[in-house]
Motif scaffolding. Structure first.
Motif, PDB file in Angstrom:
ATOM      1  N   ASP A 454       0.857  -1.184   0.000  1.00 25.80           N
ATOM      2  CA  ASP A 454       0.000   0.000   0.000  1.00 25.80           C
ATOM      3  C   ASP A 454       0.890   1.229   0.000  1.00 25.80           C
ATOM      4  N   ILE A 455       0.993   1.893  -1.152  1.00 27.64           N
ATOM      5  CA  ILE A 455       1.728   3.151  -1.254  1.00 27.64           C
ATOM      6  C   ILE A 455       0.796   4.231  -1.802  1.00 27.64           C
ATOM      7  N   SER A 456      -0.470   4.179  -1.362  1.00 23.65           N
ATOM      8  CA  SER A 456      -1.456   5.161  -1.807  1.00 23.65           C
ATOM      9  C   SER A 456      -1.155   6.533  -1.216  1.00 23.65           C
ATOM     10  N   ALA A 457      -1.568   7.579  -1.956  1.00 22.01           N
ATOM     11  CA  ALA A 457      -1.414   8.978  -1.504  1.00 22.01           C
ATOM     12  C   ALA A 457       0.006   9.263  -1.055  1.00 22.01           C
ATOM     13  N   SER A 458       0.969   8.799  -1.838  1.00 24.34           N
ATOM     14  CA  SER A 458       2.381   8.963  -1.451  1.00 24.34           C
ATOM     15  C   SER A 458       3.128   9.941  -2.346  1.00 24.34           C
ATOM     16  N   GLY A 459       2.388  10.739  -3.125  1.00 22.59           N
ATOM     17  CA  GLY A 459       3.012  11.808  -3.903  1.00 22.59           C
ATOM     18  C   GLY A 459       3.797  11.340  -5.110  1.00 22.59           C
ATOM     19  N   ILE A 460       3.442  10.190  -5.680  1.00 22.05           N
ATOM     20  CA  ILE A 460       4.158   9.674  -6.849  1.00 22.05           C
ATOM     21  C   ILE A 460       3.543  10.251  -8.119  1.00 22.05           C
ATOM     22  N   SER A 461       4.350  10.909  -8.929  1.00 23.51           N
ATOM     23  CA  SER A 461       3.916  11.434 -10.236  1.00 23.51           C
ATOM     24  C   SER A 461       4.858  10.868 -11.286  1.00 23.51           C
ATOM     25  N   ASP A 462       4.641   9.649 -11.636  1.00 19.85           N
ATOM     26  CA  ASP A 462       5.579   8.945 -12.493  1.00 19.85           C
ATOM     27  C   ASP A 462       4.812   7.867 -13.252  1.00 19.85           C
ATOM     28  N   SER A 463       5.439   7.311 -14.230  1.00 21.31           N
ATOM     29  CA  SER A 463       4.829   6.176 -14.924  1.00 21.31           C
ATOM     30  C   SER A 463       5.203   4.891 -14.199  1.00 21.31           C
ATOM     31  N   LEU A 464       4.434   3.868 -14.439  1.00 26.27           N
ATOM     32  CA  LEU A 464       4.653   2.595 -13.774  1.00 26.27           C
ATOM     33  C   LEU A 464       5.888   1.930 -14.367  1.00 26.27           C
ATOM     34  N   PRO A 465       6.920   1.621 -13.561  1.00 22.36           N
ATOM     35  CA  PRO A 465       8.142   1.022 -14.121  1.00 22.36           C
ATOM     36  C   PRO A 465       7.888  -0.396 -14.617  1.00 22.36           C
ATOM     37  N   TYR A 466       8.696  -0.814 -15.550  1.00 17.13           N
ATOM     38  CA  TYR A 466       8.494  -2.133 -16.175  1.00 17.13           C
ATOM     39  C   TYR A 466       8.641  -3.251 -15.159  1.00 17.13           C
ATOM     40  N   TRP A 467       9.584  -3.084 -14.212  1.00 16.56           N
ATOM     41  CA  TRP A 467       9.810  -4.165 -13.252  1.00 16.56           C
ATOM     42  C   TRP A 467       8.630  -4.331 -12.298  1.00 16.56           C
ATOM     43  N   PHE A 468       7.813  -3.275 -12.176  1.00 16.04           N
ATOM     44  CA  PHE A 468       6.632  -3.389 -11.334  1.00 16.04           C
ATOM     45  C   PHE A 468       5.507  -4.094 -12.087  1.00 16.04           C
ATOM     46  N   SER A 469       5.304  -3.732 -13.337  1.00 17.23           N
ATOM     47  CA  SER A 469       4.243  -4.376 -14.115  1.00 17.23           C
ATOM     48  C   SER A 469       4.543  -5.841 -14.365  1.00 17.23           C
ATOM     49  N   ASP A 470       5.838  -6.210 -14.362  1.00 12.41           N
ATOM     50  CA  ASP A 470       6.189  -7.629 -14.507  1.00 12.41           C
ATOM     51  C   ASP A 470       5.612  -8.455 -13.374  1.00 12.41           C
ATOM     52  N   LYS A 471       5.510  -7.848 -12.190  1.00 14.04           N
ATOM     53  CA  LYS A 471       5.003  -8.569 -11.023  1.00 14.04           C
ATOM     54  C   LYS A 471       3.559  -9.011 -11.235  1.00 14.04           C
ATOM     55  N   PHE A 472       2.797  -8.229 -12.011  1.00 14.91           N
ATOM     56  CA  PHE A 472       1.400  -8.578 -12.264  1.00 14.91           C
ATOM     57  C   PHE A 472       1.266  -9.866 -13.056  1.00 14.91           C
ATOM     58  N   GLN A 473       2.293 -10.209 -13.822  1.00 19.54           N
ATOM     59  CA  GLN A 473       2.186 -11.360 -14.705  1.00 19.54           C
ATOM     60  C   GLN A 473       2.484 -12.666 -14.002  1.00 19.54           C
ATOM     61  N   ARG A 474       3.073 -12.620 -12.834  1.00 18.24           N
ATOM     62  CA  ARG A 474       3.502 -13.855 -12.189  1.00 18.24           C
ATOM     63  C   ARG A 474       2.305 -14.710 -11.827  1.00 18.24           C
ATOM     64  N   PRO A 475       2.321 -15.960 -12.204  1.00 21.39           N
ATOM     65  CA  PRO A 475       1.188 -16.835 -11.901  1.00 21.39           C
ATOM     66  C   PRO A 475       1.175 -17.209 -10.437  1.00 21.39           C
ATOM     67  N   TYR A 476       0.098 -17.863 -10.045  1.00 25.28           N
ATOM     68  CA  TYR A 476      -0.009 -18.383  -8.692  1.00 25.28           C
ATOM     69  C   TYR A 476       1.114 -19.383  -8.457  1.00 25.28           C
ATOM     70  N   SER A 477       1.650 -19.392  -7.280  1.00 29.69           N
ATOM     71  CA  SER A 477       2.652 -20.389  -6.943  1.00 29.69           C
ATOM     72  C   SER A 477       2.457 -20.833  -5.513  1.00 29.69           C
TER      73      SER A 477
END
Length: 945
Positions: A454-477
């Protein structure tokens, strides 16, 4: 004697040896004696065997009789109440076989076969009736466990105090009520006593009945009313073997320790929970620090601990878990030593959990906290550190840190570029901390094991980095083991809301349980979501710039339990796919404020668990699908600002009787208000404004109980989703969601989350006729009433003053006549009043409230007089004999209609008359062009020369 024995023995032996006849006689005697002994022995053995068999038979008969009595006692116990399992079936239906030791919940001694334990914990039974005292016939019963069942408010049976051999009695979380029987003090063998979590159980007087139970090792009286037990500390201190004590939320009385004897106090306590008791420091610390030498876990959260953190906590050398959250502690900080109490806590060698959340801590966080090298959990949320900066120096020794919560502290986390934390977090909560404007790069090192972020309302004005979006792709383990930690390569909860994160998601399938990206600048098409089987999921993408179709929601299968889907306030368009049968577990669905069109999907009716449905602010058309009546638990229904048509269906009131909020505003509904709507007794807000509904107001609106009686109402319609997240210890995740009501309140559209404080009816801008029914005056808790822009006639309700809670009353632009009722002056909370454009007459009633309104509130009523319209009534002409219904408004409307018609006709004649001459008359056309050239030259010279 020895000599005599020798002479006699050898004399006898000599005679026998030398006298042959005597020898034969002696041998015959021995043979006969041997035979006699043998026969006697056989007879004795036979008698003994017979007797033993008889005793054994009697014993077996007695044992069988006792076992039969145990079985009979258990059957009496079964028939004394009805126990239903979660499916509604008889929970003890299998108690039928001959051998009761094989029955559900019954455990017997492996040697004797006697019933020793009745274990019904965590069965989730619903029980009606009383527990039979037949359990007293189970003379060997040592354990009785009813934990986590529902006894429907039954009293704790007093005969439990006669089960003398009990070592364990667990009635916790079983919905018992009433006093704790003092006879429980007779259970001298008791080692575990758990009565906690019942809520309506209380102790009469003191706790002295607990004193004789000297063998107690574990006591749980949490959520039990002990407000009169002013001897609690004295009694607890003298239980010599007590190891675990939970007195959470017991309303413990504050006691004076000057009169309390702490001599010979027990020091065996290892686990102590005194949370949620509002105890001040003076009522805890003297006793606590006397019995704390062996404490491993201490919970003092939600009390009234004031002032600096006591330094004596540093003496608890065995402590591993320390919970001091939700108190009034402050930092007694100085520039040289920092906070002394926190410094002492920083020296505790085995501390693994430190929770100081939601206190009054301010200033800066001492770096001494970094000495806690064994720390696993650090929670400091809800304090006011006022922009203090935390650097890697605070975290450099946290090798084993697994959970970090700094939410709502306004802390700035500033780390050197390229810093690699020594820990691997499973849970990270940094809501409202200052991390931006760039996306924090150090998070990249935590993504492998992170389960909650949870990093909501933390003043980030940036695009989502590639290494973060990669995390979304990881399957269940599946979880796997590293050292002593169970870890899982799956991020279950992500909250990035209320930032300015931009960009699009790659065309990937997102594997997530709880995702909140609301209030950002994300764009592009809706991502594809994949949720694992048995998960309870929530997806909130509201207030972004996502666009295109929402067809990817059809890829979410019915194997998952998606509870929340919010795609509101985006740029989605097109027809909503009819595939909601795959989302049968949805509790809240919000597609509002997009550009959807077409008819409402019929499969919405398959959402039988739906409590919130908002489709407002779209272009939906057609009639309401009849399948929607299957959503019988719906509480919030907002279909406003669409193009829906047809009549308001009767089933809306008949089948969806739990509605609290209903808005059909700004649609094309026609016909009359169905009287079946009056069956919505829980309704708090009804908005049918700006439609084509006609006829009169049904008098049965008085059946809106929420508006007629002072009841305890839901302050908000709130969705709670409780689920276990992946990763270390599968932490409990609590997702809360509130669908705010968009209503016209005091002249403007506002989002209003506190529904229970607003009871409103808006029937404005329709074609309603007739008089206001008298029954409307019975809605005494009504806060806002808007009947403007209709064709109501007759007088304003004489009992309008009965609506004592009214803050807004708009009856403008109708055909009301007669005097303003004097009872209107009794509405002391009234802040907005509009009676304009009617045919009211007479003096405006006198009151501080009415005279404070602007004269426009009463304008265009020919016969009204008195303040604030005029100083007195003598200056106002009497109304004409014949009522001018709609009078001046209608005259104004006719005048303006002819005015605009004439203006338009004049414009057409003048414009085309001039243009026609210029077009057909060449000399006039050249003259006009020369005139424009000379005019242009004149303007240029005037401005620049």
């Amino acid at each position: 004697m020895g000599l005599g024995f020798v002479v006699s023995f050898w004399g006898f032996c000599g005679v026998v040896f030398f006298k042959r006849s005597w020898r034969h006689t002696y041998y015959r005697y021995l043979d006969s004696a041997k035979d006699w002994v043998y026969v006697s022995f056989v007879l004795l053995k036979t008698r003994l065997v017979r007797r033993i068999k008889g005793l054994s038979t009697r014993r077996n008969a007695l044992k069988q009789a006792y076992k039969e009595s145990e079985k009979k006692a258990l059957l009496e116990f079964k028939h004394s109440f009805q126990a239903m399992d979660s499916s509604g079936d008889d929970a003890l239906s299998l108690w039928e076989s001959e051998e009761c030791c094989s029955w559900l919940g019954v455990e017997c001694n492996s040697l004797t076969g006697y019933v020793e334990m009745l274990d019904f914990r965590f069965r989730s039974w619903v029980v009606a009736g009383t527990i039979s005292p037949s359990l007293l016939k189970l003379h060997h019963l040592t354990s009785l466990n009813f934990n986590s069942n529902d006894f429907n408010g039954s009293l704790i049976p007093e005969f439990f105090g006669s089960l003398k051999k009990l070592k364990l009695l667990d009635l916790s979380n079983a919905n018992f009520r009433g006093p704790i029987p003092s006879l429980l003090g007779n259970l001298s063998m008791l080692e575990t006593l758990s009565l906690g979590g019942n809520g309506r159980v209380f102790n009469v007087g003191k706790l002295e009945w607990l004193s004789p139970l000297s063998r107690l090792k574990e006591v749980d009286l949490s959520f039990t009313n002990l407000s009169n037990a002013n001897d609690w500390a004295q009694v607890i201190s003298h239980l010599p073997l007590l190891q675990t004590l939970s007195l959470r939320h017991c309303d413990l009385p504050s006691i004076s320790f000057s009169s309390l004897s702490l001599a010979n106090s027990s020091t065996s306590l290892t686990y102590l929970d005194l949370s949620d008791n509002n105890l001040p420091s003076s009522a805890i610390c003297p006793w606590l620090f006397n019995v704390s030498s062996n404490l491993v876990s201490l919970n003092l959260s939600s009390n009234k601990l004031k002032g600096p953190i006591p330094e004596a906590f540093g003496n608890m050398m065995a402590i591993e878990e320390l919970y001091l959250n939700d108190n009034l502690l402050v930092l007694a900080e100085n520039q040289v030593r920092g906070d002394p109490g926190l410094n002492e806590i920083g020296k505790l060698p085995d501390l693994r959990v430190l929770d100081l959340g939601y206190n009054l801590l301010n200033g800066s966080i001492s770096k001494s906290i970094g000495q806690l090298s064994n720390l696993r959990v650090l929670r400091l949320p809800g304090n006011s550190f006022g922009g203090d900066v935390m650097s890697e120096a605070h975290f450099s020794n946290f090798t084993y840190l697994e959970k970090l919560d700094l939410s709502y502290t306004s802390l700035t986390l500033k780390f050197n570029t390229g810093w690699i934390p020594p820990f691997q977090l499973g849970q990270l909560k940094l809501c409202s901390c200052k991390l931006g404007p760039r996306f924090p790069d150090w998070l990249r090192t935590q993504m492998d094991f992170l389960g909650y972020l949870d990093i909501s309302a933390s003043g980030i004005s940036d695009s989502l980095p590639y290494w973060f979006s990669d995390k979304f792709q990881r399957p269940y383990s599946l979880p796997y083991l590293i050292g002593a930690r169970v870890l899982c390569l799956r991020l279950s909860y992500i909250n990035l809301s209320f930032n300015q994160i931009s960009g699009t998601f790659p065309n990937i399938s997102i594997s997530i349980c709880h995702l909140d990206l609301s209030s950002n600048n994300f764009s592009g098409p809706l991502p594809h979501f994949t949720l694992g089987a048995s998960d309870i999921g929530t997806i909130n993408l509201s207030k972004n710039k996502f666009n295109g179709s929402v067809s990817p929601i059809c890829n979410i299968t019915d194997e998952v339990s998606l509870a929340l889907l919010d795609l509101s306030s985006n740029q989605f368009s097109g027809v909503v796919p009819d595939c909601f049968r795959n989302l049968s577990s949805l509790t809240a669905l919000n597609l509002g404020d997009n550009s959807f069109s077409g008819s409402l999907p019929r499969s919405l009716g398959s959402l039988t668990s739906l409590e919130m449905l908002s489709l407002r602010g779209n272009k939906f058309s057609g009639k309401l699908p009849s399948s929607l009546q299957n959503c019988t638990v719906l509480k919030f229904l907002d279909l406003s600002d669409n193009e829906l048509s047809g009549e308001i269906p009767m089933w809306l009131g008949q089948r969806i009787s739990s509605l609290v909020f209903l808005s059909l505003q700004r649609n094309q509904f026609r016909g009359r208000i169905p009287h079946q709507l009056c069956e919505l007794k829980y309704l708090q807000i009804l908005d049918l404004s700006v439609n084509k509904i006609s006829d009169s107001i049904p008098p049965c609106l008085k059946n809106f109980n929420s508006m007629a009686k002072k009841l305890s109402l839901d302050r908000r319609i709130e969705l709670h989703v409780l689920a276990f997240g992946e990763g270390y210890q599968r932490s409990l995740i609590d997702v809360r969601y509130v669908d705010e009501a968009l209503i016209t309140w005091k002249g403007t559209k506002q989002n209003y989350p506190q529904l229970g404080m607003l009871l409103a009816i808006d029937l404005s801008c329709k074609k309603l006729t007739g008089e206001i029914p008298e029954e409307l005056s019975s809605l005494q808790e009504l806060v806002a009433l808007n009947l403007s822009r209709n064709f109501f006639t007759g007088k304003i309700l004489q009992k309008i003053g009965h609506l004592r809670q009214l803050e807004v009353l708009d009856l403008s632009r109708n055909k009301f006549s007669g005097n303003i009722p004097t009872s209107l002056s009794e509405l002391t909370f009234l802040s907005i009043l509009d009676l304009s454009y009617n045919d009211l007459s007479g003096k405006i009633p006198t009151s501080t409230q009415l005279q404070s309104f602007d004269p426009s509130s009463f304008s265009h009523n020919r016969g009204l007089c008195g303040p604030p319209v005029s100083p007195n009534c003598s200056m106002v002409e009497p109304p004409p004999g014949k009522p001018a219904v709609g009078g001046e408004e209608d005259s104004d409307d006719q005048f303006m209609k002819w005015f605009y018609t004439g203006m338009g006709l004049g414009f057409v004649v003048g414009f085309w008359g001039f243009c026609g001459v210029v077009f057909f008359k060449r000399s006039w056309r050249h003259s006009y062009y020369r005139y424009l050239d000379s005019a242009k030259d004149w303007v240029y010279v005037s401005l620049f020369c």
